[in-house]
Motif scaffolding. Structure first.
Motif, short mmCIF file in Angstrom:
data_model
loop_
_atom_site.label_atom_id
_atom_site.label_comp_id
_atom_site.label_asym_id
_atom_site.label_seq_id
_atom_site.Cartn_x
_atom_site.Cartn_y
_atom_site.Cartn_z
N ASP A 1 0.86 -1.18 0.00
CA ASP A 1 0.00 0.00 0.00
C ASP A 1 0.90 1.23 0.00
OD1 ASP A 1 -1.93 1.89 0.25
OD2 ASP A 1 -2.82 1.11 2.10
N VAL A 2 1.42 1.54 -1.17
CA VAL A 2 2.46 2.56 -1.27
C VAL A 2 1.96 3.94 -0.88
CG1 VAL A 2 4.01 3.74 -2.87
CG2 VAL A 2 3.77 1.26 -2.98
N ALA A 3 0.81 4.34 -1.40
CA ALA A 3 0.31 5.69 -1.14
C ALA A 3 0.13 5.94 0.35
CB ALA A 3 -1.00 5.91 -1.89
N HIS A 4 -0.50 4.99 1.04
CA HIS A 4 -0.73 5.16 2.49
C HIS A 4 0.60 5.19 3.24
CE1 HIS A 4 -1.60 3.66 6.60
NE2 HIS A 4 -2.64 4.48 6.49
N THR A 5 1.54 4.35 2.85
CA THR A 5 2.83 4.30 3.54
C THR A 5 3.61 5.59 3.34
OG1 THR A 5 2.92 1.90 3.24
CG2 THR A 5 4.99 3.02 3.74
N LEU A 6 3.60 6.13 2.13
CA LEU A 6 4.30 7.39 1.88
C LEU A 6 3.70 8.52 2.70
CD1 LEU A 6 4.92 7.22 -1.98
CD2 LEU A 6 6.53 6.72 -0.13
N ASP A 7 2.39 8.54 2.80
CA ASP A 7 1.74 9.57 3.63
C ASP A 7 2.18 9.44 5.09
OD1 ASP A 7 0.43 10.49 1.40
OD2 ASP A 7 -1.45 9.45 1.83
N ARG A 8 2.33 8.21 5.55
CA ARG A 8 2.71 7.97 6.95
C ARG A 8 4.16 8.36 7.21
NH1 ARG A 8 4.88 3.44 9.00
NH2 ARG A 8 4.34 2.26 7.10
N LEU A 9 5.03 8.21 6.20
CA LEU A 9 6.44 8.50 6.38
C LEU A 9 6.79 9.97 6.24
CD1 LEU A 9 8.11 5.54 4.41
CD2 LEU A 9 7.83 5.78 6.88
N ALA A 10 5.87 10.77 5.71
CA ALA A 10 6.17 12.19 5.46
C ALA A 10 6.45 12.92 6.77
CB ALA A 10 5.01 12.84 4.72
N ARG A 11 7.56 13.68 6.78
CA ARG A 11 7.95 14.43 7.98
C ARG A 11 7.56 15.90 7.89
NH1 ARG A 11 12.91 11.31 7.04
NH2 ARG A 11 13.93 13.17 6.21
N SER A 12 7.20 16.34 6.69
CA SER A 12 6.80 17.74 6.50
C SER A 12 6.02 17.82 5.20
CB SER A 12 8.03 18.65 6.44
OG SER A 12 8.82 18.32 5.31
N ALA A 13 5.48 19.00 4.93
CA ALA A 13 4.73 19.18 3.69
C ALA A 13 5.64 19.01 2.47
CB ALA A 13 4.08 20.57 3.68
N ASP A 14 6.86 19.56 2.55
CA ASP A 14 7.81 19.40 1.44
C ASP A 14 8.19 17.94 1.26
OD1 ASP A 14 7.74 22.09 1.03
OD2 ASP A 14 9.63 22.52 2.07
N HIS A 15 8.42 17.26 2.38
CA HIS A 15 8.77 15.85 2.32
C HIS A 15 7.62 15.05 1.72
CE1 HIS A 15 10.32 12.00 4.53
NE2 HIS A 15 10.74 12.06 3.27
N HIS A 16 6.39 15.39 2.10
CA HIS A 16 5.22 14.68 1.57
C HIS A 16 5.12 14.87 0.06
CE1 HIS A 16 0.90 14.12 0.64
NE2 HIS A 16 1.00 13.14 1.54
N ALA A 17 5.34 16.11 -0.41
CA ALA A 17 5.27 16.37 -1.85
C ALA A 17 6.35 15.59 -2.60
CB ALA A 17 5.42 17.87 -2.11
N ALA A 18 7.56 15.53 -2.02
CA ALA A 18 8.64 14.78 -2.68
C ALA A 18 8.34 13.29 -2.70
CB ALA A 18 9.96 15.04 -1.95
N LEU A 19 7.77 12.76 -1.62
CA LEU A 19 7.40 11.35 -1.58
C LEU A 19 6.31 11.04 -2.60
CD1 LEU A 19 7.34 10.70 2.28
CD2 LEU A 19 8.93 9.71 0.64
#
Length: 729
Positions: free
Chosen positions: A408-426
């Motif tokens: 479940d890549v999308a959910h995992t990337l959202d969970r790993l995001a440490r900031s808004a910029d990090h979330h956008a990069a993920l």
């Protein structure tokens, strides 16, 4: 078999309208599922057929009569007036007059005789006044039987799950009248479901998409429980699954959802949507279930075949990776080789991180089949490097020493995001189907992590079945890292190999054109590097040695001298190249004040016979190449352990024949690891050079190869280069 040439008496025996003698009636007629009748012509004064009288009906034809008896002697125009209306009666008259067979199809509506259905017919004149009529029921029952036979044959030839799904959604669904349908599957060992195929007669085929099996939808219910669902109309379907109503349109009047599974194993569901309402009679439910069951069996067989092929491919990949890892002791080259071998053969992307001097994961290698995704990954890792305190991802794998499988890549990337910029990069990494991260361990300690990525939903996601393979790959990579680190820690790349460390000159070998060269690298000024040697073993027997020494300054030179002189001294006491290398290995280990080691290729060359014989042992050294007189190029030897590391190195001796015109080339990794715009020069570059100089002498071959290597990159090679070549005349 009745043909246009059959004699009348062979079939009828008589032309009397009262019937046929039983002893001449073909018994096979009574066993046919098709209705068969024989009639005799009624002609006008001009001899034209105007009607027929029935003289025979088989069992299938009699079954279509109200009282199941044959109305023999009756006029066909009166018995079956619909034949006059639909044109088949006129066809019979033409057959009786012309003798030419006719066939066609019609829909029967005279329900007082044969049941209303679609039929095909054949009309055949078997003697001047008799007509043989064969009527085939083209009804639903027959269509189903024919479709089942067609599907069975098609599925038997299906080799992959996608082949089966294509048959299901593009052949079965339209054949049963469905205008929309889909198939949902899970991968074995995974809780991830995917809409693998979508059939819609009004839309183009869509790419696979993730599917939530716990959703309140009909297909999710069937995929989860194995319960078949049938809805005769939209209201019935909406009542059972109100939250799914927005998925359906007026084209989805009736719906059937069937499970896909074998035995107790359930792995998906298939849906059929019909544009007209019908109640799904028990026979239709059974038929649709049987078709889905056939597809499930074929999918299971295809999956087993794929698993077997995957295992074979993984074993081959491990073998190839081991060979690649054995060709270099340079860390950067080792990591690049591993990533290049993994992509795209094993995965769409590969990342390798190692702990740096501060104990944090640092990128060591990155490869991706999609340049845009590779660029996005590099930017992400540069701006947001992995952290050991992360909840998941590379940092967590390194910290815990446990693998991470993500579907479940999308959910995992959202969970790993440490900031808004990090979330956008993920999020720039999507689409991505799955990844599998495994730790790199040495002696129980985690030294890094390797990540394999499947980039798109069209790729089969990683599952639990892939974990042992990934762990074994990581284990071999860790061993290569360890070898590379040992080599790096104990060696500063040397450029100048002193003349005293090389033979003063090459001996004269009868019938052999011999040449050698040494070219220093451009990095540093410490003594040490590559070497070669040729020494007599006995009459007509010679020892060939080429190697690459690690170490620092004078120690490297001392080790080179130790290896050369130990090898020479061992020639008369040892009986094989492997035993010589073991003696060298013991000498290095016994003499080293610090850890030092080298790679060596050692061979015994016997020139006393024709063909000449070569016994070869590799101690962590690149494979020598043999260019046959016909231009064929072959890698020789079996990979072994570098010398000076293990007390009992793994060494293997192989034997080869050398014929007149053959050229043997031994070289160090200064040739293969030379970098240029297209990557490393590699073994392929050496092969190209050998091919281009097929008819050249040993010296000319070496000169051409050295020139190719030196000119390969934008700058001179950093590593030393030693080459030894001999050509039999």
């Amino acid at each position: 078999m009745i043909t246009p040439d059959s004699r009348p008496g062979d079939i009828l025996g008589t032309s009397q309208p009262t019937g046929l003698p039983a002893d001449v009636l073909p018994a096979v007629f009574e066993l046919l599922p098709d209705a068969v009748t024989v009639s005799v012509a009624v002609r006008d004064v001009d001899g034209h057929a105007v009607d027929m009288r029935l003289v025979y009906m088989n069992a299938a034809a009699r079954a279509g009569q109200p009282d199941r008896t044959a109305p023999l002697g009756g006029l066909c125009s009166e018995l079956w007036p619909q034949m006059v209306e639909n044109g088949t009666f006129a066809a019979c008259m033409r057959v009786l007059d012309t003798g030419r067979c006719e066939q066609g199809a019609f829909t029967w509506t005279q329900t007082s005789t044969y049941r209303a259905a679609d039929y095909e017919y054949q009309a055949l004149r078997v003697e001047p006044d008799h007509l043989l009529w064969v009527l085939r029921d083209n009804s639903e029952r027959v269509v189903r039987a024919e479709l089942t036979a067609e599907v069975t044959a098609a599925l038997a030839a299906a080799d992959t799950v996608d082949d089966v799904l294509t048959i299901l959604t593009t052949r079965i669904m339209p054949a049963v009248g469905a205008v929309v349908g889909a198939a949902v599957l899970s991968e074995p060992g995974s809780d991830c479901y995917t809409v693998r195929h979508l059939h819609d007669s009004d839309r183009a085929t869509e790419l696979p998409a993730p599917f939530a099996v716990d959703a309140p939808y009909p297909m999710a219910h069937t995929a989860r429980t194995g319960q078949a669902l049938f809805f005769a109309d939209p209201a019935e379907r909406a009542l059972a699954f109100p939250q799914a109503a927005h998925f359906f349109s007026e084209r989805h009047q009736s719906t059937a959802v069937l499970p896909l599974g074998v035995g107790d194993r359930l792995f998906g569901a298939v849906s059929f949507h019909f544009p007209v309402r019908h109640s799904f009679a028990p026979s239709e439910r059974t038929f649709l279930g049987a078709l889905a069951g056939q597809c499930a069996q074929a999918m299971d067989r295809a999956r087993l075949l794929r698993e077997f092929a995957d295992k074979q491919a993984q074993l081959q990949a491990l073998s190839d990776v081991s060979r690649v890892l054995a060709t270099s002791l340079d860390p950067e080259t080792t990591f690049a080789n591993l990533a290049a071998t993994a992509v795209p053969r094993l995965a769409d992307g590969c990342l390798i991180h190692l702990l740096d001097d501060t104990g944090q994961p640092a990128l060591a290698a990155l490869a991706h089949r999609d340049p845009a995704q590779e660029q996005a990954l590099r930017a992400l890792l540069h701006e947001h490097p992995p952290r050991l305190d992360a909840e998941g991802g590379i940092g967590a794998v390194v910290r815990t020493g446990r693998y991470e499988l993500v579907t479940d890549v999308a959910h995992t990337l959202d969970r790993l995001a440490r900031s808004a910029d990090h979330h956008a990069a993920l999020r720039a990494l999507i689409p991505a189907a799955s990844w599998l991260a495994v730790p790199l361990k040495l002696a129980g300690s985690v030294i890094g992590a390797m990540v394999l990525i499947q980039a798109t939903p069209a790729q089969t996601p990683f599952t639990e079945r892939d974990i042992p393979f990934a762990q074994e790959l990581a284990h071999r990579a860790a061993q290569a890292v360890d070898n590379a680190r040992r080599f790096t820690e104990q060696r500063r790349v040397a450029h100048t190999l002193q003349e005293s460390l090389l033979p003063a000159g090459l001996p004269q070998l009868p019938g052999v054109d011999l040449a050698a060269c040494y070219h220093p690298g451009e990095r540093g000024s410490l003594v040490g590097g590559d070497f070669y040697d040729i020494a007599p073993v006995g009459p007509g027997n010679w020892a060939l040695t080429i190697g690459d020494v690690c170490g620092k300054g004078p120690e490297a030179a001392a080790l080179t001298g130790l290896v050369r002189h130990t090898a020479r001294a061992a020639l008369h006491a040892q009986s094989s190249p492997a035993s010589v290398l073991k003696a060298v290995n013991r000498a290095i280990i016994a003499d080293r004040p610090t850890q030092r080691f080298c790679t060596v290729a050692h061979a015994f060359l016997d020139l006393t016979g024709t063909p000449a014989r070569l016994c070869l042992t590799l101690g962590g050294h690149p494979y020598p190449l043999l260019r046959r007189a016909d231009g064929t190029i072959t890698a020789l030897g079996t990979a072994g352990t570098l010398l000076g590391v293990l007390d009992e190195p793994r060494l293997h001796t192989t034997e080869h024949e050398l014929h007149p015109g053959d050229l043997l080339l031994l070289y160090t990794d200064g040739a293969t690891e030379c970098r240029g715009p297209d990557g490393m020069f590699g073994e392929d570059g050496i092969r190209r050079s050998l091919t281009r100089t097929r008819h050249a002498s040993a010296a000319a071959t070496i000169d051409a190869l050295k020139s190719d290597v030196i000119g390969y990159g934008p700058t001179p090679p950093n590593d030393d280069l030693a080459i030894l070549a001999l050509r039999l005349s």
